[in-house]
Design a protein around this motif. Structure first.
Motif, PDB file in Angstrom:
ATOM      1  N   ASN A  27       0.852  -1.240   0.185  1.00  0.00           N
ATOM      2  CA  ASN A  27      -0.015  -0.003  -0.125  1.00  0.00           C
ATOM      3  C   ASN A  27       0.948   1.190  -0.075  1.00  0.00           C
ATOM      4  O   ASN A  27       2.052   1.088  -0.059  1.00  0.00           O
ATOM      5  N   ASP A  28       0.145   2.466   0.114  1.00  0.00           N
ATOM      6  CA  ASP A  28       0.999   3.485   0.201  1.00  0.00           C
ATOM      7  C   ASP A  28       0.926   4.181   1.756  1.00  0.00           C
ATOM      8  O   ASP A  28       1.637   5.138   1.926  1.00  0.00           O
ATOM      9  N   ASP A  29      -0.183   3.905   2.430  1.00  0.00           N
ATOM     10  CA  ASP A  29      -0.528   4.200   3.777  1.00  0.00           C
ATOM     11  C   ASP A  29       0.567   3.975   4.703  1.00  0.00           C
ATOM     12  O   ASP A  29       0.239   4.398   5.978  1.00  0.00           O
ATOM     13  N   GLY A  30       1.176   2.840   4.688  1.00  0.00           N
ATOM     14  CA  GLY A  30       2.026   2.233   5.579  1.00  0.00           C
ATOM     15  C   GLY A  30       1.694   0.847   6.078  1.00  0.00           C
ATOM     16  O   GLY A  30       0.512   0.382   6.124  1.00  0.00           O
ATOM     17  N   GLU A  57       6.332   3.835   6.821  1.00  0.00           N
ATOM     18  CA  GLU A  57       5.424   5.101   7.185  1.00  0.00           C
ATOM     19  C   GLU A  57       4.623   5.394   6.131  1.00  0.00           C
ATOM     20  O   GLU A  57       4.748   5.056   4.783  1.00  0.00           O
ATOM     21  N   ASP A  58       3.661   6.490   6.114  1.00  0.00           N
ATOM     22  CA  ASP A  58       2.748   6.861   5.198  1.00  0.00           C
ATOM     23  C   ASP A  58       3.547   7.619   4.080  1.00  0.00           C
ATOM     24  O   ASP A  58       4.442   8.552   4.017  1.00  0.00           O
ATOM     25  N   MET A  59       3.385   6.898   2.669  1.00  0.00           N
ATOM     26  CA  MET A  59       3.921   7.688   1.704  1.00  0.00           C
ATOM     27  C   MET A  59       3.158   7.685   0.613  1.00  0.00           C
ATOM     28  O   MET A  59       3.435   7.431  -0.578  1.00  0.00           O
ATOM     29  N   SER A  60       1.863   8.436   0.927  1.00  0.00           N
ATOM     30  CA  SER A  60       0.929   8.481  -0.126  1.00  0.00           C
ATOM     31  C   SER A  60       1.316   9.875  -1.129  1.00  0.00           C
ATOM     32  O   SER A  60       2.274  10.408  -0.855  1.00  0.00           O
ATOM     33  N   ALA A  61       0.713   9.737  -2.275  1.00  0.00           N
ATOM     34  CA  ALA A  61       1.050  10.491  -3.396  1.00  0.00           C
ATOM     35  C   ALA A  61       2.500  10.409  -3.620  1.00  0.00           C
ATOM     36  O   ALA A  61       3.031  11.501  -4.337  1.00  0.00           O
ATOM     37  N   THR A  62       3.320   9.461  -3.709  1.00  0.00           N
ATOM     38  CA  THR A  62       4.607   9.042  -4.096  1.00  0.00           C
ATOM     39  C   THR A  62       4.720   8.497  -5.638  1.00  0.00           C
ATOM     40  O   THR A  62       5.657   8.282  -5.844  1.00  0.00           O
ATOM     41  N   ASN A 101      11.777   1.033   4.308  1.00  0.00           N
ATOM     42  CA  ASN A 101      11.679   2.385   4.551  1.00  0.00           C
ATOM     43  C   ASN A 101      12.323   2.907   3.170  1.00  0.00           C
ATOM     44  O   ASN A 101      13.349   3.359   2.958  1.00  0.00           O
ATOM     45  N   SER A 102      11.076   2.885   2.390  1.00  0.00           N
ATOM     46  CA  SER A 102      11.131   3.595   1.185  1.00  0.00           C
ATOM     47  C   SER A 102       9.881   3.779   0.701  1.00  0.00           C
ATOM     48  O   SER A 102       8.720   3.982   1.362  1.00  0.00           O
ATOM     49  N   PHE A 103       9.667   3.810  -0.814  1.00  0.00           N
ATOM     50  CA  PHE A 103       8.354   4.058  -1.265  1.00  0.00           C
ATOM     51  C   PHE A 103       7.540   2.715  -1.518  1.00  0.00           C
ATOM     52  O   PHE A 103       7.987   1.652  -1.551  1.00  0.00           O
ATOM     53  N   PRO A 104       6.082   3.083  -2.033  1.00  0.00           N
ATOM     54  CA  PRO A 104       5.329   1.794  -1.997  1.00  0.00           C
ATOM     55  C   PRO A 104       6.163   0.924  -3.554  1.00  0.00           C
ATOM     56  O   PRO A 104       5.907  -0.467  -3.398  1.00  0.00           O
ATOM     57  N   LEU A 143      -2.201   8.957 -11.239  1.00  0.00           N
ATOM     58  CA  LEU A 143      -0.977   9.194 -11.605  1.00  0.00           C
ATOM     59  C   LEU A 143       0.120   9.287 -10.514  1.00  0.00           C
ATOM     60  O   LEU A 143       1.103   8.955 -10.666  1.00  0.00           O
ATOM     61  N   ILE A 144      -0.371   9.710  -9.411  1.00  0.00           N
ATOM     62  CA  ILE A 144       0.355  10.095  -8.331  1.00  0.00           C
ATOM     63  C   ILE A 144       0.051   9.160  -7.182  1.00  0.00           C
ATOM     64  O   ILE A 144       1.027   9.141  -6.106  1.00  0.00           O
ATOM     65  N   SER A 145      -0.674   8.177  -7.331  1.00  0.00           N
ATOM     66  CA  SER A 145      -1.160   7.442  -6.142  1.00  0.00           C
ATOM     67  C   SER A 145      -0.007   6.214  -5.787  1.00  0.00           C
ATOM     68  O   SER A 145       0.559   5.660  -7.093  1.00  0.00           O
ATOM     69  N   GLY A 146       0.700   6.308  -4.768  1.00  0.00           N
ATOM     70  CA  GLY A 146       1.520   5.212  -4.384  1.00  0.00           C
ATOM     71  C   GLY A 146       1.072   3.886  -4.705  1.00  0.00           C
ATOM     72  O   GLY A 146       1.658   2.786  -4.654  1.00  0.00           O
TER      73      GLY A 146
END
Length: 301
Positions: A27-30, A57-62, A101-104, A143-146
């Protein structure tokens, strides 16, 4: 860990799949967000082998950012890992639950390349499932959703069919909140039902380079039980100048997911996305997906 009564409640509402498969989840919320953990429990209760590899951790919109994990200084979200815990870690008693500890996109890459094969004796994931995202991912936000970015990495870069789930009930909560809110249970039930449907349709579960972008409405009012919801085949972008869609509901233009989300009622949009550019697949692959889902879909009134 999910409370046993919640697992029973989730499992009781789900039709079992034809057989359990290996699923990588992110996911992108963690990794410690409630929605992803409730779905994890539901998929496991339905008989699937699931590994979760999600951001610390939360990585939304990455979007589709993908960078090597770096050592952490502070704790993970909701204090779910201690400070200075390194770049990657797992639950002490559940090695299938991993934070990165990085992006989705990086996280699901780690799940595909490392966590899954380690726990499955070298076998690869057969399906990728991301979310449910806390909040919708519709049209331009795709387009920006992790959460979508992780699904597209799986489908496009790793060649693994993928489904991205998002929910309009956007209240955040930690993995161990008690009691588990109904919205989290309902989203897990619905996501597992669609996952099981795709699995039961047989391999290949989705056409090459395809992901499904699925958006649930809010769990409230008349929409509080999984049986209240109806599935609508949709498209991500309007497609005003694109060639016709697959013929469905007496039309050759599928409704946009935005139009589905704007309708009164318990309508779930299911869009057939191109994992290479996050737009609508507008070719014969639509028909393949329609045939897999046909008997669970309805037409908008």
């Amino acid at each position: 860990m999910m409370r046993p009564n919640v697992v029973v409640l989730i499992a009781a509402a789900l039709a079992p799949p034809a057989h359990g498969i290996r699923i990588v989840q992110s996911n992108d919320d963690g990794w410690a967000e409630l929605y992803v953990r409730t779905l994890n429990s539901a998929l496991r209760a339905a008989g699937h082998a699931v590994v979760l590899a999600a951001p610390a951790e939360d990585m939304s919109a990455t979007g589709s950012r993908d960078e090597p994990p770096a050592p952490r200084a502070g704790p993970c979200e909701y204090a779910s890992c201690p400070p200075r815990a390194g770049p990657v870690g797992s639950n002490a008693t559940r090695p299938d639950l991993t934070w990165v500890n990085s992006f989705p996109a990086t996280s699901i890459r780690y799940g595909i390349d490392s966590v899954g094969p380690r726990l499955w004796r070298g076998a690869a994931p057969e399906l990728a499932v991301t979310g449910p995202n806390v909040g919708t991912n519709l049209w331009l936000s795709v387009l920006i959703s992790g959460t979508v970015g992780a699904a597209c990495f799986a489908a496009h870069d790793a060649g693994i069919p993928a489904i991205a789930f998002s929910g309009a009930s956007a209240q955040r909560a930690a993995w161990d909140v008690s009691p588990v809110p109904n919205r989290s249970i309902v989203y897990a039930q619905l996501a597992t039902a669609l996952t099981n449907k795709i699995v039961a349709s047989g391999k290949p579960y989705l056409p090459e380079d395809v992901f499904l972008n699925v958006n649930f409405p809010k769990v409230e009012g008349a929409c509080t039980n999984a049986t209240d919801f109806k599935w609508i085949l949709s498209r991500i972008n309007p497609g005003t100048f694109s060639r016709p869609d697959v013929e469905w509901c007496d039309s050759t233009r599928l409704p946009t997911e935005l139009s589905v989300a704007g309708r009164d009622g318990c309508y779930i949009s299911v869009s057939i996305g191109d994992a290479s550019d996050k737009t609508t697949v507008n070719d014969g692959r639509q028909k393949v997906v329609l045939d897999k889902l046909r008997d669970m879909l309805v037409c908008l009134p």
